[in-house]
Design an enzyme around this catalytic site. Structure first.
Site, PDB file in Angstrom:
ATOM      1  N   HIS A   1       0.824  -1.229   0.000  1.00  0.00           N
ATOM      2  CA  HIS A   1       0.000   0.000   0.000  1.00  0.00           C
ATOM      3  C   HIS A   1       0.842   1.255   0.000  1.00  0.00           C
ATOM      4  CE1 HIS A   1      -3.335  -2.739   0.865  1.00  0.00           C
ATOM      5  NE2 HIS A   1      -3.954  -1.874   0.101  1.00  0.00           N
TER       6      HIS A   1
ATOM      7  N   GLU B   1     -11.066 -11.204  -4.088  1.00  0.00           N
ATOM      8  CA  GLU B   1      -9.626 -11.172  -3.800  1.00  0.00           C
ATOM      9  C   GLU B   1      -9.194 -12.319  -2.895  1.00  0.00           C
ATOM     10  OE1 GLU B   1      -8.700  -7.345  -2.055  1.00  0.00           O
ATOM     11  OE2 GLU B   1     -10.461  -7.371  -0.776  1.00  0.00           O
TER      12      GLU B   1
ATOM     13  N   ASP C   1      -4.482  -8.547  -3.710  1.00  0.00           N
ATOM     14  CA  ASP C   1      -4.655  -9.588  -2.695  1.00  0.00           C
ATOM     15  C   ASP C   1      -4.905 -10.943  -3.322  1.00  0.00           C
ATOM     16  OD1 ASP C   1      -4.283  -8.479  -0.126  1.00  0.00           O
ATOM     17  OD2 ASP C   1      -6.059  -7.260  -0.451  1.00  0.00           O
TER      18      ASP C   1
ATOM     19  N   CYS D   1      -9.968  -3.703  -9.963  1.00  0.00           N
ATOM     20  CA  CYS D   1      -9.373  -2.499  -9.378  1.00  0.00           C
ATOM     21  C   CYS D   1      -7.995  -2.759  -8.784  1.00  0.00           C
ATOM     22  CB  CYS D   1     -10.303  -1.879  -8.343  1.00  0.00           C
ATOM     23  SG  CYS D   1     -10.625  -2.989  -6.975  1.00  0.00           S
TER      24      CYS D   1
END
Ligand code: PEP
Ligand code: MG
Length: 598
Positions: A191, A433, A457, A504
């Site tokens: 992230h 995910e 993920d 996404c």
């Protein structure tokens, strides 16, 4: 001059002095102070030391009688707090060097380290650990006592060099004097890296041992495209990179050109391209890069910015702002996804051995219902101001969806009872995910209006590769046949059920993967706004039927390298000018993380 190599995690070139952040929870930053502030800084240090003393004394007092004989260590800690080498030296350094207490203390400790290193006696040398313990305690108190001391206080533009940075650290870098950052930990899909790309801060991660060669204030060149770090570059190299920096700026301007054209193949097949968003500051970038809405609003970043839990009102006004500014395009708001590699100080989570497999995302929200309730209310209220879709992260099975929907109904009832408007037909989606969600996508599709595939993920869980662990990042393979098949079967399940399949994860924003994703039938791509123009350009070069044929071939492939080869062949045939000679004018800016064609 030294050339170090890491992984380019956020494109761009930065040139500036190194600002080293010490590892550990308390990040130490060097700050120059005015002569008039010396006394105040010394007082801050004295206060932190006496608080540490009081804390240790309190622990000593609480030690039961039968254990008193073991209290010697604590007593020695008390003495060390007043040790001349630590205490007086720090005070003197604050005054002599006019620097902040944290940095002065750090300097004093380094001095002691160098003295102890020469001592042969192991007992004496081990005392260094005691000193480090008390110093850590004081450092923690110092950072606490001076809440303003953080990255925002960097006085001069610099390159942050750290063992690791949390997403919360990275959030602070935006709009501050941070030119770039370099870390040992992390990968392209951590992230911290995602955020760096979103904020346009060049970054290199996974530097490993090389970091030891960087000293405070060394001049650094950071190439976020190639992962190169040049320490103390010579004049010639500096000039070369200054030119490259300018070329990159020109390249970005050219790429942005035509970004409002639709993402439509040459044979008229149209998909939607949306932006991923973490902070409201990214709204202008989403609009200028041609986003047709927000496909993923990572709301947890609103929580990272403050020490307090944001109120329902704060969340509502943030969501409303995004919706109104992106209007008439829809905004997909994902409910809180903390845990894993995202921690927020306002929500205390237990230490977990495997946080990625722990209490994160929807699991946490279903446990902490109060937290979730405020989120749901805020999103529903915001839906009265434009088209909103609600997205739930890390769903692993149907029960979770049913629990979420039941709770959502209760929230809606509450709003109806108090006549608060919201969109009664707001669409609900889940992130795909977790491998179990892929396997039962046909069943889950009956419960929701759309899927959004979170490849970051999904790849982590499918290939058992920790997305933030630099040691295994080379095995993180989006083109692994296992991953490709999972994406394909998710999209098929969605379409069979008549619902939309979006993506996404970072894979959606890697331009070279666009033909595969198109051919598989992804309806909406959501990505870091900066790459939207490039992905659109690739899509506009493709013929949809050819992409479908490509996918048929790659579904039979038995390895990632075979898929890569087929994709390479396709790109050379269909959009050579986009990759070969890779962006002819700017060959080095392929922007694909791991350039396929070289
Ligand atoms: C993903 O996992 O692909 C995703 C988009 O979510 P995040 O990166 O926030 O975990
Ligand atoms: Mg995710």
């Amino acid at each position: 001059m030294l050339n170090l190599k890491g992984t380019g995690a956020s494109p761009g070139i930065a040139i500036g002095p190194a600002q080293i952040l010490e590892s550990g929870k308390t990040k130490t930053v060097k700050r120059r102070i005015l002569e008039t502030d010396v006394q105040r800084e010394q007082d801050r240090f004295i206060h932190a030391v006496s608080t540490a003393e009081a804390e240790i004394s309190a622990i000593l007092d609480d030690i039961p009688e039968e254990l008193k004989e073991h209290s010697g260590v604590l007593k020695s800690h008390l003495m060390m707090l007043k040790d001349r080498m630590v205490f007086e030296r720090t005070l003197k350094t604050i005054e002599a060097d006019r620097i902040n207490a944290e940095w002065a203390l750090d300097k004093a400790v380094k001095h002691i380290h160098s003295l102890f290193a020469q001592v042969k006696d192991s007992y004496i040398r081990e005392r260094m650990e005691d000193i480090e313990y008390v110093v850590k305690r004081v450092q923690a108190l110092l950072s606490h006592s001076n809440e303003g001391l953080n990255l925002q206080e960097l006085e001069e533009p610099c390159v942050i060099v750290a063992h690791e940075l949390s997403p919360a650290d990275t959030v602070q870098m935006f709009k501050q004097n941070v030119l770039a950052f370099v870390t040992v930990a992390g990968s392209r899909t951590s992230h911290t890296a995602i955020l760096a790309r979103a904020l346009g801060i060049p970054a290199v991660v996974g530097l490993e041992h090389g970091i030891r060669h960087i000293m405070q204030d060394d001049l650094l060149i950071v190439d976020g495209l190639t992962g190169d770090i040049l320490v103390s570059p010579d004049e010639q190299t500096l000039e070369k990179y200054q030119e490259k920096q300018q070329a990159y700026i020109r390249y970005r301007l050219e790429v942005i050109h035509n970004s409002s054209l639709p993402a439509e193949t040459r044979d008229g097949y149209r998909v939607r391209i949306k932006a991923n968003m973490e902070l409201l500051d990214e709204i202008p970038s989403a609009i200028s890069h041609g986003a047709e809405g927000v496909g993923l609003f990572r709301t947890e970043f609103l929580y990272l910015a403050s020490k307090e839990l944001p109120s329902e009102e704060t969340l509502y006004s943030a969501y409303k702002e995004v919706i109104e500014r992106l209007s008439p395009y829809p905004v997909t708001i994902r409910t809180l996804d903390i845990g894993g590699d995202k921690f927020v100080s306002s929500v205390s989570l237990d230490d977990e051995i495997n946080p990625a497999l722990g209490l994160r995302a929807i699991r946490l929200c279903l446990k902490e219902k109060g937290l979730f309730w405020d989120q749901l209310r805020a999103i529903l209220r915001a839906s009265a101001h434009g088209e909103v879709r609600m997205l739930f992260p890390l769903v692993s099975g149907r029960t979770e969806i049913l629990q979420v929907k039941a709770l959502l109904e209760q929230v809606k009832d509450e709003l109806r009872d108090s006549n608060v408007p919201f969109d009664e037909n707001m669409k609900l989606g889940i992130m795909i995910e977790v491998p179990s969600a892929v396997m039962m996508a046909d069943i889950l599709a009956r419960e929701v209006d759309f899927f959004s595939i979170g490849t970051n993920d999904l790849i982590q869980y499918a290939l058992a590769i920790d997305r933030v662990n630099e040691s295994v990042s080379h095995m993180y393979q989006p083109l692994h046949p296992g991953v490709i098949r999972m994406i394909h079967s998710t999209v098929t399940a969605a379409h069979n059920a008549g619902i939309l399949a979006a993506m996404c994860g970072e894979m959606a924003g890697e331009p070279m993967y666009a033909p595969i994703l198109l051919g598989m039938g992804i309806d909406e791509f959501s990505m870091n706004a900066m790459v939207i123009p490039k992905v659109k350009r690739i899509i506009r070069r493709c013929i949809y039927d050819d992409c479908v044929r490509l996918v048929q071939r790659i579904l039979d492939a038995s390895s990632g390298s075979e898929i890569k080869y087929l994709l390479d062949e396709f790109l050379r045939a269909n959009c050579p000018e986009e990759f070969e000679p890779a962006d002819a004018r700017y060959p080095e800016f392929a922007e694909t993380g791991s350039p396929l064609l070289n």
